[in-house]
Design an enzyme around this catalytic site. Structure first.
Site, mmCIF file in Angstrom:
data_model
loop_
_atom_site.group_PDB
_atom_site.id
_atom_site.type_symbol
_atom_site.label_atom_id
_atom_site.label_comp_id
_atom_site.label_asym_id
_atom_site.label_seq_id
_atom_site.Cartn_x
_atom_site.Cartn_y
_atom_site.Cartn_z
ATOM 1 N N ASN A 182 66.964 -67.596 54.816
ATOM 2 C CA ASN A 182 66.827 -66.798 53.602
ATOM 3 C C ASN A 182 68.026 -67.073 52.707
ATOM 4 O O ASN A 182 68.921 -67.852 53.061
ATOM 5 C CB ASN A 182 66.680 -65.307 53.934
ATOM 6 C CG ASN A 182 67.863 -64.748 54.714
ATOM 7 O OD1 ASN A 182 69.011 -65.157 54.524
ATOM 8 N ND2 ASN A 182 67.589 -63.807 55.609
ATOM 9 N N ARG A 183 68.051 -66.433 51.549
ATOM 10 C CA ARG A 183 69.144 -66.714 50.613
ATOM 11 C C ARG A 183 70.517 -66.415 51.215
ATOM 12 O O ARG A 183 71.469 -67.177 51.040
ATOM 13 C CB ARG A 183 68.942 -65.902 49.327
ATOM 14 C CG ARG A 183 68.103 -66.609 48.306
ATOM 15 C CD ARG A 183 68.099 -65.892 46.979
ATOM 16 N NE ARG A 183 67.436 -64.602 47.039
ATOM 17 C CZ ARG A 183 66.818 -64.039 46.014
ATOM 18 N NH1 ARG A 183 66.776 -64.665 44.853
ATOM 19 N NH2 ARG A 183 66.252 -62.862 46.113
ATOM 20 N N GLY A 184 70.617 -65.277 51.909
ATOM 21 C CA GLY A 184 71.904 -64.894 52.488
ATOM 22 C C GLY A 184 72.375 -65.888 53.525
ATOM 23 O O GLY A 184 73.568 -66.231 53.575
ATOM 24 N N GLU A 185 71.461 -66.353 54.356
ATOM 25 C CA GLU A 185 71.819 -67.324 55.393
ATOM 26 C C GLU A 185 72.216 -68.661 54.787
ATOM 27 O O GLU A 185 73.144 -69.318 55.273
ATOM 28 C CB GLU A 185 70.651 -67.491 56.360
ATOM 29 C CG GLU A 185 70.410 -66.254 57.217
ATOM 30 C CD GLU A 185 69.024 -66.190 57.826
ATOM 31 O OE1 GLU A 185 68.800 -65.308 58.674
ATOM 32 O OE2 GLU A 185 68.150 -67.005 57.431
ATOM 33 N N ASP A 196 59.696 -63.570 59.992
ATOM 34 C CA ASP A 196 58.880 -63.970 61.142
ATOM 35 C C ASP A 196 57.475 -64.352 60.694
ATOM 36 O O ASP A 196 56.888 -65.318 61.195
ATOM 37 C CB ASP A 196 58.778 -62.818 62.149
ATOM 38 C CG ASP A 196 60.124 -62.436 62.750
ATOM 39 O OD1 ASP A 196 61.023 -63.288 62.767
ATOM 40 O OD2 ASP A 196 60.261 -61.285 63.186
#
Length: 477
Positions: free
Chosen positions: A198-201, A267
């Site tokens: 995701n963006r944060g990761e 998921d």
């Protein structure tokens, strides 16, 4: 349509979690401390983490072999019983380690408001004996798989030795591996085919900004350099961006939907992508379908699956946007869905101020050149610049309404520029149609469309029919 997909076999390896939900109502504050008092109404449990990926893939129709770790406790029993409710999930690869608890996340809710989450877990290194057992189970699961998924929640299952064994086994069998990552250093996943951060990761891994399309793409290219595969960035309300190691970038815009809970949405995405790939579909098609699945998932409270029927209905709705006037972003999403369902996209444009038989003949001829006809209308400001201060005679809303009512027209887009080139580049139609008063070389966007294998079609005009001639005739009366 997805109803006709023949889904295959998926090996899912990762951190198994039991998601618990304690629901009730809050009507007062405790006299013991300034905290709410919850009157419990019910207590439910559902599979989470890699187990939720398995539930989603199995619900769509895949045969799933699940590999993970649980403790010797009541949570493990509840988790395995829930998984066994679906006959197409094989749980033989689940390893029991009595020294570790089954990872459990308990959420306490009043209505739709989450009050607190309680985690029961042990994230230290998995014992060598359990790690070796995981490797044996993973190799066995991969031997019968079409696609492999690594669902990493950073709880200890996907250690470097386990990951290396997975990648080696999959590569020896030419099986794609999709990783939902949690480790900060994406080099740990070298050997994977696709990462789905995701963006944060993505930001944490690259230390780069990830707000705009351009920033996302730049950061994803940095991630590709780290591990060597493709990157699919999930961007919440902004959809997803696929950056391929061959240099291609695809943006898939999501539906605007009411968001109740984003838990488990990642998921759902990885399960849907893996499932569609197992049905021998391409990655771009998988991503378009996964955006629909994610939109459905976030509209549900808690960790939830998306059924094949729900997904089919959502995709069908996109296919049936007949005559709608949409923004360019939304039109891109719809056109991509049409294309990935095999439709040939036809494009034409114009002011279409006063619709007359000449226009109708052009639109009918255009519609016959493919499967879906998109009409781009000049905005009022654009018409005024082209035709002068007395035009248009009908505003853009009226013109779009009339255009969308024609049975030949599947989609209407309004553009504000002097030419439709920006719209053409965004929609990438297979065929551009203009009147025979043009030459093929003079059609705006023609060279661009032909550069990727499209074509230009010139439709025969009905003589004596034009909006200008109608206006002049009216002025003489």
């Amino acid at each position: 349509m997805i109803d006709n997909f023949d889904f295959g076999r998926i090996a899912i390896i990762g951190d198994l979690i039991l998601d618990c939900y304690i629901n009730g109502s809050v009507e007062r504050i405790s006299p013991e401390a300034p905290v709410p008092v919850l009157v419990r109404a019910n207590h439910t449990t559902v599979p989470g983490g890699a187990a939720n990926v398995a539930m989603n893939a199995a619900t769509l129709g895949c045969q799933v072999s699940l590999v993970g770790l649980v403790g010797d406790d009541d949570s493990a029993t509840a988790l395995c019983n829930a998984l066994k409710a679906l006959p197409n999930i094989n749980t033989d690869g689940i390893i029991t380690d009595p020294t570790r608890p089954t990872i459990t996340k308990t959420r306490v809710l009043s209505g739709r408001q989450q009050l607190v989450r309680i985690d029961d877990e042990k994230t230290s290194q998995v014992a060598e004996s359990a790690q070796n057992a995981l490797i044996v189970s993973a190799r066995k699961a991969i031997q019968n798989a079409d696609v492999v998924v690594c669902s990493d929640y950073a709880k200890g299952v996907l250690s470097p030795p386990v990951l290396q064994a997975i990648f080696a086994e999959a590569q020896s069998r030419a099986i794609p591996v999709i990783v939902d990552p949690k480790q900060l250093d994406f080099r740990a996943y070298r050997g994977a085919t696709l990462l789905t951060p995701n963006r944060g990761e993505l930001k944490a891994s690259t230390n780069l900004p990830v707000k705009t399309d351009a920033e996302i793409e730049y950061a994803a290219r940095n991630a590709i350099e780290q591990f060597g595969g493709d990157v699919l960035v999930t961007r919440s309300e902004d959809g997803m961006t696929l950056c391929s190691k061959d240099g291609r970038t695809t943006h898939a815009r999501t539906h605007k939907s009411e968001v109740y809970d984003v838990s488990g949405a990642g998921d759902t995405v990885v399960a849907t992508v893996a499932s569609v790939l197992s049905a021998n579909q391409d990655l771009e098609t998988a991503i378009i379908i996964a955006t629909n699945a994610a939109s459905i998932a976030v509209g549900k409270l808690g960790t939830a699956t998306v059924s094949r029927a729900e997904l089919s209905q959502s995709l069908l709705a996109d296919m049936q946007e007949s005559g709608a006037t949409l923004s360019l972003d939304r039109a891109q999403h719809v056109v991509e869905n049409w294309r990935h369902h095999g439709a040939r996209i036809v494009f034409t444009n114009g002011c279409f101020d006063l619709l007359h038989p000449g226009h109708v003949a052009l639109l009918k001829d255009a519609a016959q050149q493919g499967d879906k006809l998109v009409v781009a209308l000049n905005s009022d400001a654009s018409v005024m610049r082209l035709k002068g201060p007395t035009r248009p005679l009908q505003d853009q809303a009226a013109r779009a309404t009339v255009m969308g009512a024609l049975r030949y027209v599947d989609l209407v887009v309004i553009f504000d520029e002097d030419t439709p080139l920006q719209t053409i580049k965004a929609l990438r139609p297979d065929i551009i149609v203009k009147g025979s008063d043009y030459t093929e070389d003079s059609v705006v966007g023609g060279d661009f469309v032909k550069s990727y294998g499209g074509s230009v079609y010139l439709s025969e005009l009905i003589s004596g029919r034009s909006t200008t001639s109608i206006v002049h005739k009216m002025a003489k009366k």
